[in-house]
Each structure stands twice: as C-alpha cells, then as structure tokens.
Design an enzyme around this catalytic site. Structure first.
Site, PDB file in Angstrom:
ATOM      1  N   GLN A 240       0.827  -1.207   0.000  1.00  0.00           N
ATOM      2  CA  GLN A 240       0.000   0.000   0.000  1.00  0.00           C
ATOM      3  C   GLN A 240       0.862   1.258   0.000  1.00  0.00           C
ATOM      4  O   GLN A 240       0.325   2.363  -0.027  1.00  0.00           O
ATOM      5  CB  GLN A 240      -0.921  -0.002   1.234  1.00  0.00           C
ATOM      6  N   ARG A 387      -9.131  -1.066   8.068  1.00  0.00           N
ATOM      7  CA  ARG A 387      -9.987   0.133   7.996  1.00  0.00           C
ATOM      8  C   ARG A 387     -10.052   0.819   9.362  1.00  0.00           C
ATOM      9  O   ARG A 387     -11.123   1.104   9.887  1.00  0.00           O
ATOM     10  CB  ARG A 387     -11.399  -0.255   7.586  1.00  0.00           C
ATOM     11  N   CYS A 388      -8.869   1.075   9.933  1.00  0.00           N
ATOM     12  CA  CYS A 388      -8.834   1.474  11.340  1.00  0.00           C
ATOM     13  C   CYS A 388      -8.555   2.947  11.543  1.00  0.00           C
ATOM     14  O   CYS A 388      -8.716   3.449  12.652  1.00  0.00           O
ATOM     15  CB  CYS A 388      -7.761   0.679  12.042  1.00  0.00           C
ATOM     16  N   GLU A 760     -12.858   4.451   5.620  1.00  0.00           N
ATOM     17  CA  GLU A 760     -12.819   3.692   6.861  1.00  0.00           C
ATOM     18  C   GLU A 760     -14.024   3.961   7.764  1.00  0.00           C
ATOM     19  O   GLU A 760     -14.302   3.183   8.682  1.00  0.00           O
ATOM     20  CB  GLU A 760     -11.519   3.980   7.609  1.00  0.00           C
TER      21      GLU A 760
HETATM   22  N1  MCN Z   1     -14.249   9.329  -2.235  1.00  0.00           N
HETATM   23  C1  MCN Z   1     -15.147  10.211  -2.804  1.00  0.00           C
HETATM   24  N2  MCN Z   1     -15.485  11.359  -2.138  1.00  0.00           N
HETATM   25  C2  MCN Z   1     -14.990  11.625  -0.920  1.00  0.00           C
HETATM   26  C3  MCN Z   1     -14.100  10.723  -0.311  1.00  0.00           C
HETATM   27  C4  MCN Z   1     -13.729   9.586  -1.018  1.00  0.00           C
HETATM   28  O1  MCN Z   1     -15.639   9.949  -3.895  1.00  0.00           O
HETATM   29  N3  MCN Z   1     -15.316  12.747  -0.271  1.00  0.00           N
HETATM   30  C5  MCN Z   1     -13.780   8.151  -2.986  1.00  0.00           C
HETATM   31  C6  MCN Z   1     -12.323   8.342  -3.371  1.00  0.00           C
HETATM   32  O2  MCN Z   1     -12.185   9.070  -4.527  1.00  0.00           O
HETATM   33  C7  MCN Z   1     -11.815   6.922  -3.456  1.00  0.00           C
HETATM   34  C8  MCN Z   1     -12.641   6.202  -2.394  1.00  0.00           C
HETATM   35  O3  MCN Z   1     -13.803   7.010  -2.171  1.00  0.00           O
HETATM   36  O4  MCN Z   1     -12.052   6.398  -4.729  1.00  0.00           O
HETATM   37  C9  MCN Z   1     -11.880   6.065  -1.059  1.00  0.00           C
HETATM   38  O5  MCN Z   1     -11.237   7.268  -0.779  1.00  0.00           O
HETATM   39  P1  MCN Z   1     -10.596   7.643   0.645  1.00  0.00           P
HETATM   40  O6  MCN Z   1     -11.656   7.754   1.659  1.00  0.00           O
HETATM   41  O7  MCN Z   1      -9.712   8.805   0.424  1.00  0.00           O
HETATM   42  O8  MCN Z   1      -9.715   6.372   1.061  1.00  0.00           O
HETATM   43  P2  MCN Z   1      -8.389   5.801   0.355  1.00  0.00           P
HETATM   44  O9  MCN Z   1      -8.540   5.831  -1.092  1.00  0.00           O
HETATM   45  O10 MCN Z   1      -7.192   6.387   0.978  1.00  0.00           O
HETATM   46  O11 MCN Z   1      -8.495   4.278   0.756  1.00  0.00           O
HETATM   47  C10 MCN Z   1      -7.924   3.739   1.928  1.00  0.00           C
HETATM   48  C11 MCN Z   1      -8.980   3.008   2.715  1.00  0.00           C
HETATM   49  C12 MCN Z   1      -8.379   2.169   3.762  1.00  0.00           C
HETATM   50  S1  MCN Z   1      -7.297   2.891   4.816  1.00  0.00           S
HETATM   51  C13 MCN Z   1      -8.688   0.838   3.869  1.00  0.00           C
HETATM   52  S2  MCN Z   1      -8.014  -0.003   5.170  1.00  0.00           S
HETATM   53  C14 MCN Z   1      -9.559   0.205   2.922  1.00  0.00           C
HETATM   54  C15 MCN Z   1     -10.475   1.160   2.262  1.00  0.00           C
HETATM   55  O12 MCN Z   1      -9.784   2.232   1.830  1.00  0.00           O
HETATM   56  N4  MCN Z   1      -9.077  -0.786   2.139  1.00  0.00           N
HETATM   57  C16 MCN Z   1      -9.814  -1.177   1.036  1.00  0.00           C
HETATM   58  N5  MCN Z   1     -11.364   0.632   1.384  1.00  0.00           N
HETATM   59  C17 MCN Z   1     -11.002  -0.463   0.659  1.00  0.00           C
HETATM   60  N6  MCN Z   1     -11.744  -0.869  -0.400  1.00  0.00           N
HETATM   61  C18 MCN Z   1     -11.327  -1.922  -1.144  1.00  0.00           C
HETATM   62  N7  MCN Z   1     -12.087  -2.304  -2.192  1.00  0.00           N
HETATM   63  N8  MCN Z   1     -10.169  -2.587  -0.853  1.00  0.00           N
HETATM   64  C19 MCN Z   1      -9.415  -2.245   0.199  1.00  0.00           C
HETATM   65  O13 MCN Z   1      -8.284  -2.879   0.466  1.00  0.00           O
HETATM   66 CU1  CUM Z   2      -5.652   1.120   9.335  1.00  0.00          CU
HETATM   67  S1  CUM Z   2      -6.203   0.050   7.729  1.00  0.00           S
HETATM   68 MO1  CUM Z   2      -6.130   1.281   6.202  1.00  0.00          MO
HETATM   69  O1  CUM Z   2      -5.331   2.514   7.033  1.00  0.00           O
HETATM   70  O2  CUM Z   2      -5.019   0.765   5.169  1.00  0.00           O
END
Ligand code: MCN
Ligand code: CUM
Length: 806
Positions: A240, A387-388, A760
């Site tokens: 990641q 997802r913590c 998360e």
């Molecule tokens: N998004 C959006 N509008 C927002 C916020 C987010 O449309 N206001 C969309 C983003 O553009 C993105 C998705 O939602 O496509 C997730 O965005 P974000 O909340 O920024 O999270 P990350 O992309 O950084 O994802 C990390 C997060 C984590 S930490 C874990 S753990 C987890 C999760 O994502 N692991 C996943 N969701 C997952 N989903 C899948 N399918 N697989 C994982 O391993």
């Molecule tokens: Cu703490 S699980 Mo996600 O932050 O990859």
C-alpha cells in the site's frame, strides 16, 4: 455587461461529458477485473524465476538449538536454504519496523510467536520448495508462553525479547518491565481527576476489542528481480506504500534508491494488511541478489492470517464523569495494547497509539486523559490495520460504548444523551481536550435525519411493548453511534514515517490532443482511484475524465508519495490532484489569453474552456489550449502543459456519521438478526457517490463480520486458533444484512475541494453500533456490556445466565 444568451442544454451536455466531481461515474477498473484481466503479483512470471517458501515455527516461544539444512539443500531443484546465519553477513537478519522497534527477519536464536519465520527455501517451483521445507530439521527447546498482556506484565513473566535485555528506554520512552514497550499519555490528568472528584455521576467499563485480521482476498507476496550486471533491483509487491518500501529496501540493502524500482500492480484488497514490510519480502530480495535469479514468494492463507498485520487487541477501561442531566464533564481512559512479539504497528512515528486521542468523539468534553501501555506477548506482530484510521476504530468503540453505559445509568434515551453532548456547530474549528483541531462538523442534523428516517420514536415504542410482554420470543435492541473520524495523515509537522513527512503528490501531463496522464504517490487496492482522481481533474482542469489515464504504484514513474491507508488518498493526494489541476488551469488561462489577444485577467474558466469575461462567445476550449501549448505559447513561456504538486495538509480532516441498527435476539437460540441498518455519512464534498456507497457497503459488511463473528484467539500454549477460513468468519451475501445509506455534506474548510476521506468510516462507525444494539436488547435486564464477537453461542450463554433462554 453584454451577456450573450446561453444554451443551458448545451452547458449540461458539456458538464456531463466531463464526468467531474459529483458524477456517479462507473468504475473504470472493473472491465479488466471482471474479465479476469487483472495483474496481481502472482500473475508476474519472469524467465528463470525461482520460488521461495518460509519455514515457520510450530512453537510460540522456544530457543532454537540447531537448524540442519543439509538434506534440503541436497534435494534436486533446491537453490538455497537461508537462515539467520546466512543473512548475518549482510546485516539482514533483523529489520526496523515502522514503530521504531526491530523485528527478526529469520529467527535469531529463538522464536517468539507461532509461525515465526525460521528459514527460507528457494527452489525451481513451489512444490519442490514445499518438499524441501519438510527436510529442514530444526531442534527447538520450548520456553514458557505468555499470550495474556496482563500476565505479560507480571514480575516473573517470561522474557519475550532477549535482544532488549537491559534496555529500559524504547522508541517511545521509558520501559518499566521486560515486556513493556511504552507508556503514552495525553491530556491533563490532574484536571481530569478533579473533574471526576467533583462529578455528580461517574461510570466505568472494561472492554476488549479482540484481535482480528482484515483477511484480504489476495495474500501478501512479491517477486524480486536483481539484475547483477546493471545493479538494478525491481520488486513487484503487494504494498500500500511502494515508495516507502523503496526507501526501506534502500536503507537495508545500501542499493541507491535510483537503482530500485518498486511496483505495486493490482492489489486484491489491502485493508492495512499491506502497509508493513514483512520478512518474506526481505528474504526474497536477499535470495534474488545472492542467486542472480528472480524469486517469487506468495503467502498461503494460513500464513497471511497468522503472521501479517492483525488488528486491535486493545484492552480498554473507560470512565465518564457527568451531571445528573447527562452533560459529560470528563473522560478517563486506560489501555493495555497487545502488540505481539515485535512492535510493528504502522502508526505515524510520534503516536504509538495512532489517533486514539480522537476518543472524545463527537462530544464537547472539557477534560480528558488517556494512558496507553504497549506490551509484548507471544503473538504475531501488528495491531494497526483493517480500515482502522490508526486506532480510531478502538477510540470510537470506546466512546460510543461509554456514552451508552452513561445513558443507561442515568435512564436517559441514547439518542437524547448524544444530542445533549454534541460539539455545537458554532464551536468549529473545535479544539479537543486531547489536542486535536476538528476542521468542521454538524452533528445534530445528521442524527436527527437518521431518527426521522427510521421513525425512532416508533422503534422505541415497539421495543417497550416487547419488553413488557414476557412471551415475546425476541429481545429487540436499538444501537446508535454518532462517530467522528480523523483521516488524512497528515500534516508533516505531526506525522512522519521513518522521518519522511506524510505529504502526498500528483503529476499531470496534458498531451497535445487534450488527453492527459496523471500519476500519484498513492495506490488503489480496490478504492477506485483510477475513476475518482480523473473526476477531480475533470472539474478542476476542464479535461473530460474519459481521456485521463490515472497511474499509480510504480516508483519509477510516480512522484514520491506515502501511499494509501488511513483514508488519506482523498484528503492528501486528492488535494494534490486538485492543486496540480489548478496549476494546469492557470497556465491554460495564459495561453488562452494569448490566443485571444486579451489579458489573462480578462479570462474566466467555464467548465472545459476559458472565455472572455463579458464576451463569452470568444472562448478557447482546453482541447484547443492543449494543442497550442505545444506550438503557440506566449513569449517567455515554456512549451508543454504539465504540473506537479506535493501537498502537505495543514490539518487532518474529520468525517463523521450517524448510524442506527435494529437487532432482534432470538431467545430460543441466541441467534441475532440485524433487522435494519441505517448509515448516514458526511465526508464533505462527495467526488463519486457510487464509489462512496460501495466503500460504505464494504466497510459495513466488514463491521458486521467483526461484531458478529471474527476473532483470532490463542490457547495457553500460544497456538493461534482461527487461522484458516474454516474458522475465521468471512460473511457472504447470504449472511450480510441489507444496508440503507444516506448523507449530509459539511465540507472541509482547509481542503482545496472540501473533501474528507470516507473509506474507513463505515467500519469505524458500525462496530460499536452493532454492539450498542445487541447490548441495548439486554439493557432493561441490567446488562451494561458484553464482549465481541456477538455470536450465537455467547449470546445463548448470556440468555441462560439471565434465565430467559428458550
Ligand atoms: N471518495 C469520494 N469522495 C470523498 C471521499 C472519497 O468519492 N469525499 C472516494 C475516493 O475518490 C476513493 C474512495 O472514495 O475512490 C476512497 O477514498 P478515501 O476515503 O480517500 O480512502 P483511500 O482511497 O485512501 O483508501 C484507503 C482506505 C483504507 S485505509 C482501507 S483499510 C480500505 C479502504 O480504503 N481498504 C480497502 N477501502 C477499501 N476498499 C477496497 N475495495 N479494498 C481495500 O483494500
Ligand atoms: Cu488502518 S487500515 Mo487502512 O489505514 O489501510
């Protein structure tokens, strides 16, 4: 002003073509995935590639008296058998962890958890490697085992980490016992104690958030390929955070980072399980360097479930002090954090308990104090995954359970007590008693919207009627959580990994035909970044998403970034995407002005073009501007149309939500049915509502799994139970309840497009909601807490104990 009449339908057409922010654009990555055309690490096959298998300890705690590899080495097709002794000359037998500890790559004299890495067999293929692994003879001398973190802190507890003998200071300060890792405190203890002494009412509750595992569909693995002639190392890896891996590999191997290429291809789910660096990666790389051949290592399911980044194992005691009307005066928390045999938590360096200090939640609590002790036990390392949001799961579980405990003691409705304690809207930005600055929030309308949608009063009336009827076959429970998340690590002044600030990045190149390629320092594991980043660029730079290629995960092409975890991609890299788009737009403005022979100040941006203020018929589309960028730019301007942005956020973002669950407990069997689950999320500006909904469905399903079935318990000998999918609960569509979703929009004031992370939240918010619902079903019988998982067996035991089973 000479306004020319505009055609609203034509504008709408242009807007739709852009597929920008707010559009429920279909996931661009899915056609590949659903046709089996993904490229995961195990899909990489290189000429001459060898296969490595890890030999692991059957014992949780034992001294290694000898390792005899001679038979295995002589087995046809075997190329190497590595032990710690073989790695010592290269100083690769131990490696640093992200938490400032060290971890044995291959056991150096002793093992401290079951399935710890002992030796690495490299052979022509996986089958030969597996046969040869059976031939390695390891002689162990068993040592006493401790798997209970409270017992680990007793004076005569077995010493787990011989290598730390005599070290009374660790990465996070003083250690007061041979199995103690750190004590971390935050908040004003004296003021909090005084508030407790003066309070009319206090409550206290112990709770365990058990050890669980994210169990991504794809296990961890890598293919390491060292080219001895060029001196180049390429590693395809399930990571990641590929750039961080490059830096770690550079530090460990002394190969310059410019000669290391880390590629995270498609990742079959990460969920925080793929943030850390694991021994298998190091041994595969070492073997490739030594043998001059590519080496693949892919974990089995059991290896994944029993050796790589688990989640939680937090033993928490919460206390609340309040007035008789339920106004909270103070929060006091003590935690024993079981980190296993090595502290390999993936937290920002400064915070050994991550963002646990968001545990004052959505409530205006003037006094708070938290104390966390990290402890070694004979279990596998990890703690921060699934997802913590860096321990926000545990923090939200604690506060949302405590609010219910307090409500129960005071006889106040569980929605009402929340409404009485919310941080009022006019207090934002809000400085919490534990030192965090909440950027924005509006909690009351969110909870009220949920209460209205489910007709909360009617549900409580139904519950009261059922409680009054002794013949009712079910106990009905209503659970509420109104959580606040903290995501977007982070401001580099407070967050770093191995000394590197947690900024993130984006580079955009617009080609002459107006299409573009964009690269980020993050990496999707299923979150749909290819789809959503393009939407940000579409709106902010006026280029249709359909012609934007989004690329992540290759350190040789992407700008340095810290990766995807902690829902940081949108708050951090997403901001870099917006800002890089703005840089493109500003250059485009100048080119358009030059083409139309007006001043740049007289140009205004309009969806996908720049037009002359007051004369909108005179306009240049982004497509025309892109072409001009390569042949006709103003004098003194460089050719081309590209931009890079490194974004160091000024603060975290604080998404929030209001969730409500209704459960029915069957008195005859202890089975629990989730009748309804209503999830309202607020993540500020919503980029893609469909992807958000998908993220929420996924997170709620995981939350359901944790609350009702998942657990990785240990027996007294340190055997990990639940390390296969025969025992470890993964819900399918059959068990999963129906989800209802909703939203409000409270933009982040400091993010360039107002977006907060969301991925998360559903996990963080749903688990305490399920627990609150289950415990609420028993609340009238005096029950204040029961531990997870709320499976039928446990619930049945509780029904028996209360004499209401049947
Ligand atoms: N998004 C959006 N509008 C927002 C916020 C987010 O449309 N206001 C969309 C983003 O553009 C993105 C998705 O939602 O496509 C997730 O965005 P974000 O909340 O920024 O999270 P990350 O992309 O950084 O994802 C990390 C997060 C984590 S930490 C874990 S753990 C987890 C999760 O994502 N692991 C996943 N969701 C997952 N989903 C899948 N399918 N697989 C994982 O391993
Ligand atoms: Cu703490 S699980 Mo996600 O932050 O990859």
């Amino acid at each position: 002003m000479n306004e020319i009449a505009r055609d609203p339908a034509a504008d709408l057409g242009r807007l739709e073509r852009l597929e920008g922010i707010g559009c429920a654009r279909k996931r661009r990555e899915d056609p590949r995935f659903i046709q089996g055309r993904g490229t995961y690490v195990d899909d990489i096959h290189l000429p001459g590639m060898l296969f490595g298998i890890m030999i692991r300890s059957p014992y949780a705690h034992a001294r290694i008296k000898s390792i005899d590899t001679s038979r295995a080495k002589a087995h046809p097709g075997v190329h190497a058998v590595l032990t710690a002794e073989d790695l010592k000359p290269f100083k690769l037998h131990w490696m640093p962890t992200l938490a400032g500890d060290v971890q044995a790559v291959l056991a150096d004299g002793k093992v401290s958890f079951q399935n710890q890495e002992v030796a690495f067999v490299v052979a022509e293929d996986r089958y030969i490697a597996a046969d040869a692994a059976e031939m390695v003879e390891v002689e162990y001398e068993e040592l006493p085992v401790v798997v209970d973190p409270f017992k680990a802190m007793l004076p005569d507890a077995p010493v787990i980490r011989d290598d730390l003998a005599g070290k009374d200071v660790g990465a996070h300060g003083a250690r007061r016992h041979h199995n103690h890792i750190f004590n971390w405190q935050i908040g004003d203890r004296d003021r909090t104690d005084r508030a407790f002494d003066a309070a009319a009412v206090t409550v206290s509750q112990d709770m365990l958030y058990p050890r669980v595992h994210p169990c991504p569909l794809e296990t961890c693995g890598c293919v390491a390929s060292y080219d001895a002639v060029r001196g180049d190392l390429t590693v395809w890896i399930t990571s990641q955070a590929p750039h961080v891996v490059r830096t770690v590999v550079g530090l460990l191997s002394s190969i310059p980072e410019s000669k290391i290429r880390i590629i995270s291809p498609d990742i079959g789910g990460g969920f925080g399980n793929k943030v850390g660096v694991y021994p298998g990666y190091v041994t595969a790389i070492a073997a490739s360097i030594v043998l001059g051949r590519p080496v693949k290592w892919i974990e089995s399911r059991n290896e994944n479930l029993t050796t790589t980044a688990f989640a939680r194992d937090y033993w928490m005691t919460g206390e609340l002090a309040a007035d008789t009307d339920g106004r909270i005066k103070a929060l006091r928390v003590k935690v024993l954090a079981d980190h296993g045999a090595f502290d390999a938590c993936a937290d920002p360096t400064k915070w050994p308990a991550g963002m646990f200090h968001v545990c004052t939640g959505s409530y205006d609590i003037a006094n708070a104090h938290v104390s966390v002790d990290g402890v070694y036990t004979n279990k596998f390392p990890g703690g921060v995954s699934y997802r913590c949001s860096f321990r926000v799961t545990e923090a939200v579980y604690l506060i949302e359970r405590m609010i219910d405990v307090l409500a129960q003691k005071l006889g106040i409705d569980k929605a009402e007590i929340r409404l009485r304690n919310f941080i009022p809207k006019d207090k934002f930005p809000y400085h919490s008693a534990l030192g965090l600055d909440y950027d924005s929030g509006d909690y009351t309308p969110a909870l009220q919207k949920v209460m209205k949608a489910v007709d909360y009063d009617a549900l409580r009336a139904e519950q009261a009627a059922k409680r009054a009827d002794p013949d009712c076959p079910t106990l009905m429970g209503i659970g509420i959580t109104t959580f606040t998340e903290i995501v977007g690590a982070g401001p580099s002044k407070s967050c770093d990994i191995l000394g590197i600030g947690m900024f993130d990045s984006c580079e955009i190149r617009v080609h002459p035909d107006g299409s573009a390629i964009a690269r980020m320092g993050t990496i999707s594991q299923g979150q749909g970044h290819q789809t959503t980043y393009a939407q940000i660029i579409a709106t902010e730079a006026g280029i249709p998403a359909s012609v934007i290629q989004v690329e992540e995960g290759d350190t040789s092409t992407a700008p340095y970034g810290l990766g995807t975890y902690g829902s940081r991609s949108t708050p951090v890299a997403g901001a870099a995407v917006a800002r890089a788009s703005h840089k493109i737009r500003e250059k485009a403005r100048k080119i358009a002005a030059h083409l139309l022979e007006v001043s740049p100040d007289d140009m205004e941006f309009d969806l996908d073009q720049f037009r002359v203020k007051g004369d909108p018929a005179r306009a240049k589309s982004m497509k025309e501007i892109a072409w001009a960028a390569y042949n006709n730019v103003p004098e003194g301007m460089e050719m081309g149309l590209e931009a890079v942005d490194y974004y160091d956020p000024p603060n975290f973002t604080f998404p929030f939500g209001a969730y409500l669950a209704v459960v029915d407990v069957l008195k005859a069997t202890g089975e629990i049915k989730v009748r309804r689950f209503y999830a309202l999320d607020d993540c500020g500006t919503r980029i893609n509502p469909m992807i958000i909904e998908g993220q929420i469905h996924g997170g709620l399903t995981e939350g359901f799994a944790v609350a009702f079935g998942q657990e990785l318990p240990y027996d007294e000998q340190g055997n990990v139970l639940g390390g296969t999918l025969m025992d470890y609960f993964l819900p399918t569509a059959v068990e999963t309840p129906h989800w209802e979703t909703d939203f409000t929009v409270t933009p982040s004031p400091h993010h360039p497009i107002g977006a907060k992370g969301v991925a998360e939240s559903p996990h963080v918010g749903s688990i305490p909601c399920f627990s609150n619902a289950v415990i609420d079903a028993f609340a009238h019988l005096g029950v204040t807490h029961t531990g997870m998982p709320h499976n039928a067996y446990r619930t049945w035991q509780q029904l028996l104990a209360l004499n209401i089973a049947g």
